[in-house]
Write a protein that holds these residues in place. Sequence first.
Motif, PDB file in Angstrom:
ATOM      1  N   SER A   1       0.493  -1.397   0.136  1.00  0.00           N
ATOM      2  CA  SER A   1       0.094   0.004  -0.097  1.00  0.00           C
ATOM      3  C   SER A   1       0.783   1.376  -0.126  1.00  0.00           C
ATOM      4  O   SER A   1       0.543   2.333  -0.219  1.00  0.00           O
ATOM      5  CB  SER A   1      -1.008   0.060   1.136  1.00  0.00           C
ATOM      6  N   LEU A   2       2.236   1.340   0.370  1.00  0.00           N
ATOM      7  CA  LEU A   2       3.030   2.373   0.181  1.00  0.00           C
ATOM      8  C   LEU A   2       3.948   2.399  -0.929  1.00  0.00           C
ATOM      9  O   LEU A   2       5.019   3.148  -0.749  1.00  0.00           O
ATOM     10  CB  LEU A   2       3.962   2.217   1.703  1.00  0.00           C
ATOM     11  N   TRP A   3       3.666   1.408  -1.773  1.00  0.00           N
ATOM     12  CA  TRP A   3       4.521   1.408  -3.076  1.00  0.00           C
ATOM     13  C   TRP A   3       4.256   2.548  -3.989  1.00  0.00           C
ATOM     14  O   TRP A   3       4.997   2.636  -4.950  1.00  0.00           O
ATOM     15  CB  TRP A   3       4.519   0.071  -3.680  1.00  0.00           C
ATOM     16  N   GLN A   4       3.219   3.268  -3.896  1.00  0.00           N
ATOM     17  CA  GLN A   4       2.633   4.296  -4.976  1.00  0.00           C
ATOM     18  C   GLN A   4       2.371   5.618  -4.514  1.00  0.00           C
ATOM     19  O   GLN A   4       1.849   5.914  -3.725  1.00  0.00           O
ATOM     20  CB  GLN A   4       1.104   3.841  -5.475  1.00  0.00           C
ATOM     21  N   PRO A   5       3.615   6.304  -4.689  1.00  0.00           N
ATOM     22  CA  PRO A   5       3.718   7.656  -4.088  1.00  0.00           C
ATOM     23  C   PRO A   5       2.821   8.563  -4.903  1.00  0.00           C
ATOM     24  O   PRO A   5       2.020   8.376  -6.167  1.00  0.00           O
ATOM     25  CB  PRO A   5       5.113   8.269  -4.517  1.00  0.00           C
ATOM     26  N   ALA A   6       2.313   9.641  -4.366  1.00  0.00           N
ATOM     27  CA  ALA A   6       1.459  10.721  -5.042  1.00  0.00           C
ATOM     28  C   ALA A   6       2.276  11.680  -5.631  1.00  0.00           C
ATOM     29  O   ALA A   6       3.298  12.246  -5.477  1.00  0.00           O
ATOM     30  CB  ALA A   6       0.757  11.512  -3.700  1.00  0.00           C
ATOM     31  N   ARG A   7       1.731  12.128  -6.825  1.00  0.00           N
ATOM     32  CA  ARG A   7       2.447  13.010  -7.710  1.00  0.00           C
ATOM     33  C   ARG A   7       2.289  14.292  -7.053  1.00  0.00           C
ATOM     34  O   ARG A   7       1.121  14.880  -7.003  1.00  0.00           O
ATOM     35  CB  ARG A   7       1.997  12.838  -9.211  1.00  0.00           C
ATOM     36  N   GLY A   8       3.283  15.245  -7.329  1.00  0.00           N
ATOM     37  CA  GLY A   8       3.035  16.715  -6.806  1.00  0.00           C
ATOM     38  C   GLY A   8       4.261  17.516  -6.842  1.00  0.00           C
ATOM     39  O   GLY A   8       5.434  17.072  -6.939  1.00  0.00           O
ATOM     40  N   THR A   9       3.826  18.804  -7.157  1.00  0.00           N
ATOM     41  CA  THR A   9       5.236  20.079  -7.089  1.00  0.00           C
ATOM     42  C   THR A   9       5.155  20.568  -5.921  1.00  0.00           C
ATOM     43  O   THR A   9       4.465  21.622  -5.736  1.00  0.00           O
ATOM     44  CB  THR A   9       4.795  20.714  -8.284  1.00  0.00           C
ATOM     45  N   LYS A  10       5.677  20.010  -4.826  1.00  0.00           N
ATOM     46  CA  LYS A  10       5.632  20.202  -3.456  1.00  0.00           C
ATOM     47  C   LYS A  10       7.171  20.880  -3.014  1.00  0.00           C
ATOM     48  O   LYS A  10       8.262  20.224  -3.423  1.00  0.00           O
ATOM     49  CB  LYS A  10       5.209  19.453  -2.536  1.00  0.00           C
ATOM     50  N   VAL A  11       7.451  22.058  -2.462  1.00  0.00           N
ATOM     51  CA  VAL A  11       8.479  22.594  -1.914  1.00  0.00           C
ATOM     52  C   VAL A  11       8.578  22.795  -0.504  1.00  0.00           C
ATOM     53  O   VAL A  11       7.441  22.606   0.015  1.00  0.00           O
ATOM     54  CB  VAL A  11       8.787  23.865  -2.558  1.00  0.00           C
ATOM     55  N   TYR A  12       9.524  22.847   0.182  1.00  0.00           N
ATOM     56  CA  TYR A  12       9.486  23.089   1.690  1.00  0.00           C
ATOM     57  C   TYR A  12      10.303  24.595   1.665  1.00  0.00           C
ATOM     58  O   TYR A  12      11.332  24.739   1.336  1.00  0.00           O
ATOM     59  CB  TYR A  12      10.645  21.962   2.509  1.00  0.00           C
ATOM     60  N   ARG A  13       9.565  25.284   2.565  1.00  0.00           N
ATOM     61  CA  ARG A  13       9.884  26.906   2.696  1.00  0.00           C
ATOM     62  C   ARG A  13      10.788  26.802   3.991  1.00  0.00           C
ATOM     63  O   ARG A  13      10.715  26.088   4.943  1.00  0.00           O
ATOM     64  CB  ARG A  13       8.823  27.492   2.884  1.00  0.00           C
ATOM     65  N   LEU A  14      11.839  27.494   3.633  1.00  0.00           N
ATOM     66  CA  LEU A  14      13.151  27.753   4.880  1.00  0.00           C
ATOM     67  C   LEU A  14      13.162  29.369   4.957  1.00  0.00           C
ATOM     68  O   LEU A  14      13.362  30.119   3.968  1.00  0.00           O
ATOM     69  CB  LEU A  14      14.454  27.178   4.321  1.00  0.00           C
ATOM     70  N   LYS A  15      13.340  29.449   6.088  1.00  0.00           N
ATOM     71  CA  LYS A  15      13.638  30.937   6.300  1.00  0.00           C
ATOM     72  C   LYS A  15      15.126  31.346   6.387  1.00  0.00           C
ATOM     73  O   LYS A  15      15.967  30.484   6.494  1.00  0.00           O
ATOM     74  CB  LYS A  15      13.125  31.637   7.927  1.00  0.00           C
ATOM     75  N   TYR A  16      15.430  32.367   5.873  1.00  0.00           N
ATOM     76  CA  TYR A  16      17.040  32.732   5.720  1.00  0.00           C
ATOM     77  C   TYR A  16      17.677  32.655   6.879  1.00  0.00           C
ATOM     78  O   TYR A  16      17.128  33.029   8.056  1.00  0.00           O
ATOM     79  CB  TYR A  16      17.231  34.139   5.092  1.00  0.00           C
ATOM     80  N   GLY A  17      18.764  31.854   6.963  1.00  0.00           N
ATOM     81  CA  GLY A  17      19.541  31.436   8.222  1.00  0.00           C
ATOM     82  C   GLY A  17      19.044  30.404   8.851  1.00  0.00           C
ATOM     83  O   GLY A  17      19.850  29.953   9.945  1.00  0.00           O
TER      84      GLY A  17
END
Length: 577
Positions: A444-460
Amino acid sequence: MESFRNIVNSLCTFLFLGIFLHFASSMPRTNAKTHYHDFVVQATPVKRLCKTHNTITVNGMYPGPTLEVNNGDTLVVKVINKARYNVTIHWHGVRQMRTAWADGPEFVTQCPIRPGHSYTYKFTIQGQEGTLWWHAHSSWLRATVYGALIIRPRPGDSYPFPEPKRETPLLLGEWWDANPIDVVRQATRTGAAPNVSNAYTINGQPGDLYNCSQKDTILVPVNSGETNLLRIINSALNQQLFFTIANHKLTVVGADALYLKPFTTSVLMLGPGQTTDVLITADQPPAKYYIAARAYASAQAAPFDNTTTTAILEYETAPCLAKCTSTKPVMPSLPAFNDTATATAFTKSLRSPRKVEVPTEIDENLFITVGLGLNNCPRGARRSNCQGPNGTRFTAGMNNVSFVLPSNFSLLQAHQQRIPGVFTTDFPANPPQKFDYTGNVSRSLWQPARGTKVYRLKYGARVQIVLQGTNIFTTENHPIHLHGYDFYILAEGFGNFNPNRDTAKFNLVDPPQRNTASVPVGGWSVIRFVADNPGVWIMHCHLDVHITWGLAMAFLVENGVGELQTLEAPPADLPLC
C-alpha cells in the motif's frame, strides 16, 4: 568630560572601521578575473564501439571543454542552442550565492533554452577550491554534455599539500550505443527501466577492453618519482563507480571542491556527481599500468552495465619508453560490483582537515525517505505502457511524493513573480506514515502521490536532514545532490535511523563537507547546513533514471535582510517557457 570625549572618539573609530570593512569586503579583489566562454550545443558525429552517432556536444567536443578559474573569479558563459532538444547547463557544486538564476536545472531555476536561442550564465566562485564540473540538466543530455570545472587557489595562495608536478582531470562517463534521449523516452513510454549503457568511459574513451577502442585509449603520462594530482569526476548518468590504478596508492586530498584530511587508499567509490582529488606518486617500476573503473551496483537483481573502462598510466622514463610499447599494462584488482563494505569504508574515511563550525542548534529537523516505487497501470492504458514489474510503471519519490516539474514557468520565476498554481509549499517534513523503511514494506506504500511540492526555509535557518533509504521494490545506494549548498555529513549507517541510538554517532568535530551524499544501500545519512542562500534549490538523486521517475524535492529559501541576503534580479535574457 574627558571620558565622554574618549567614548565619542572610540565610537567614531569603531564606526569608521565598520564602514571600511564593509567596503573592503564588498570591493572585488584586484587579482580576480572574469572568464568569458561560448558554449555551442550542437550535434556532432562521434564514433565509439565501432559505430558513429550524431551526438549532442558542446563546441563539438566529447566531453566538453574544461573550464579553469581561480577562487574569486567570475564566469560568463553564453550557451547557444543549435541542437534539436531543449537544453540547460548546471554548474554542479557551485554555491551560486544570490545567483540562483544561473544554477541551471530545467524548470527549477529557469525555463530551458529552446533550439535556436541562447542564455548567458554569470556567477562568481566564492570560497571554493578543487574540482567541480558542469553538465546539461535537461532530460538525458547529461550523458554527453558535460565537462570539468577546475578551481585553483587565489593567485598567491597555494594548495594545502605539496605542489603537484602535473594535474590531470579524469571524467568517468557512460556511453550508449544509441541516442540517450531515445533511451529515456522509450522507458517513459513503457514504464519500464531504461536500457543500461554499453560502456563506461574515461575522458570520453571506453578503453582497450572494448571493441574498436584500443587505439584511442587515454594515456596519462608520469615521470618516475614525481607526485601528480588527479581530478576524478563521476560524470556517469546512472552508475556509482569504483576507481583504482594498478599497483599505486591514492592519497585523497579533496572532494566536491573542498579539502579533506589526507588519507591513503587503493580504491575510490564515486557516485554520479561526486568529485575526488587524489595525489599519486610514480613510485613503481617504469611500465604501463591500467587506470580502471567499474560499477558499484547495489540494487539487488537490477540490471547494470557490467563492463570495465580503462586508461593507461604510462611512465615516460627511458627504460619504459624502450620496452613498454610491446607489453600489456598491469591490470588492477577491482572490488566486486556488490562490494558495499569497500564503498562504505571509503565514504567513512572522509574528514574535514580541521575542526569545523557544524550547526548545533537546529531550527528545521527533517526526516526524508528516498526510494523507488511502482505505479499501478492506469485504467484503460495499454499493456505496452505498463512494462514494469507485474504490469506496473516505475516511479520514485521522497516522503511519498513523486516530484513533478512544472512546464509553464520555472519554480524560481513563479516564486519571484508570485505566480500562483505552479507549486505548493506543503512538502512534508516527515513521512506521512511511519513504517519499517528497510524491512518488508506494505504494498500500500509502493505508490507515491505526484506533486510539485517545495519546503519553505527562512533565511539563516539551521537545517538537519535524515536521508532514509527504503526497501520499496529494492534497496539501493542513492547519491543525493543538493543544489546551491554544501552540507556536512554527520553520520551514515544501515537499517532504519534511530535517533536514540544513532545520534551518538554524529561527528560534530570534523565531518566532511560535500554537495552530493551517498546514502548507503538499505541505510541512512544525516546532513546539516545553514540556509544562507536565497532561491529555489532542488535536492534529487543524481542517478538520472531516478530523477526522471520523481526522486526529488525542492527547498524555497526566503530572502534575508538587506541586499547581501537577497536574490539578485533575473537577467534580461532569462529564457521564457
